[in-house]
Design an enzyme around this catalytic site. Structure first.
Site, short mmCIF file in Angstrom:
data_model
loop_
_atom_site.label_atom_id
_atom_site.label_comp_id
_atom_site.label_asym_id
_atom_site.label_seq_id
_atom_site.Cartn_x
_atom_site.Cartn_y
_atom_site.Cartn_z
N ASP A 125 0.85 -1.18 0.00
CA ASP A 125 0.00 0.00 0.00
C ASP A 125 0.90 1.24 0.00
OD1 ASP A 125 -3.05 0.92 1.03
OD2 ASP A 125 -1.44 2.26 1.66
N ASN A 168 -3.11 12.84 -3.90
CA ASN A 168 -4.31 13.20 -4.66
C ASN A 168 -4.86 14.55 -4.22
OD1 ASN A 168 -4.49 11.04 -6.45
ND2 ASN A 168 -5.69 9.78 -5.05
N GLU A 192 -4.86 2.33 -3.97
CA GLU A 192 -3.41 2.23 -3.97
C GLU A 192 -2.91 0.91 -3.39
OE1 GLU A 192 -4.52 4.45 -0.14
OE2 GLU A 192 -5.32 4.09 -2.12
#
Length: 229
Positions: free
Chosen positions: A110, A118, A153
Site C-alpha cells: 500500500d 491526490n 493504492e
C-alpha cells in the site's frame, strides 16, 4: 495474456485462410460442373457466399471474445491484473500447492499517505504515480509471479515456489525499488508491505486476511517497512 492473444490471432488468420482456400476450391469445382445449368450455377455461388460469410462471422466473433476476455481481466490504469482475475489465479494456485506441496507466498502493499498526493496535486498525478510504480514493480518480479491492483493504492503479488524468507527478501527489494523512483510531478513515495505464506488448510480468503493483517501492522509500526505474518 498478450502471448495468448497473439497465438489466438494466428489461429484465426490461419482459419480464415483455410476457409477462403476451401471456398475457392469448391467454387471452381462447381463452376466446372454447373456451367451447363445457369440456375444451379447461381444457387451454388449464393450458397458458397453464405458459407464464407458464416465462416468470417465465426472468426470475428472469436477474436472479439478473446479481446473482451483480456480487457475484463486487467486493471485499465496500470495494465496489470485486476481483483477478479487475481482471485481466479489465487484459487487455482492454492489447489496446485495443496496437491504438490510446493511453497506459495503472498505480498500486499500500500502506498503510504497516497491520499495526500491526490489532495495536494490532483488525481492525474496520483494516477501517474500508480502507473509508474506498477511498471517498476513489474520489472522486479519474476514471470511466474502474479501482480494485481485490487483497488485504490493497494496491490497484491502472488509468488509461486516461494517460501516466507524469499518473500520477505522480495518485499524488501520492492520497497527499496519504489523508494528510489523519480516521479515527474510528484515527490518520492514509500510503501508498506505485508507478507504471508500459504499453510496447509488455508483458503483464499484466509490467506488474504493474513496478508492484510501483516500490512496493517506495517502501517501501524511507522510505515515504509515490511512485516511478515
Amino acid at each position: 495474456m498478450p502471448g495468448l492473444l497473439t497465438k489466438a490471432k494466428t489461429y484465426l488468420l490461419l482459419g480464415t485462410l483455410f476457409i477462403a482456400l476451401a471456398g475457392i476450391g469448391i467454387f471452381l469445382e462447381l463452376t466446372n460442373r454447373l456451367d451447363g445449368d445457369p440456375w444451379l450455377h447461381a444457387a451454388a455461388i449464393v450458397m458458397l457466399n453464405l458459407l464464407l460469410l458464416l465462416g468470417c462471422v465465426s472468426v470475428v466473433r472469436g477474436a472479439v471474445s478473446e479481446r473482451l476476455e483480456y480487457y475484463s481481466s486487467i486493471d485499465p490504469l496500470t495494465g496489470i491484473m485486476n481483483r477478479v482475475s487475481f482471485w481466479r489465479v489465487l484459487e487455482k494456485e492454492i489447489r496446485r500447492v495443496e496437491r504438490y506441496r510446493h511453497p506459495l507466498a503472498m505480498i500486499m502493499l500500500d502506498i503510504d499517505h497516497f491520499k495526500a498526493i491526490n489532495d495536494s496535486q490532483g488525481s492525474a498525478v496520483g494516477d501517474q504515480v500508480l502507473k509508474t510504480m506498477a511498471g517498476e514493480i513489474k520489472k522486479n518480479i519474476r514471470e511466474i509471479d502474479f501482480f494485481a491492483r485490487i483497488g485504490g493504492e493497494e496491490f497484491l503479488i502472488l509468488a509461486p515456489e516461494t517460501d516466507r524468507e524469499r518473500a520477505v527478501n522480495l518485499a524488501e527489494k520492492i520497497r527499496e525499488t519504489v523508494a528510489a523512483i523519480s516521479f515527474v510531478k510528484a515527490e518520492p513515495i514509500t510503501i508498506s508491505l505485508g507478507v504471508t505464506q500459504f499453510c496447509a488448510g488455508d483458503r483464499a480468503d484466509l490467506l488474504l486476511t493474513k496478508v492484510d493483517q501483516a500490512l496493517t501492522r506495517a502501517k501501524a509500526g511507522g510505515r515504509n517497512r515490511v512485516v511478515c505474518s
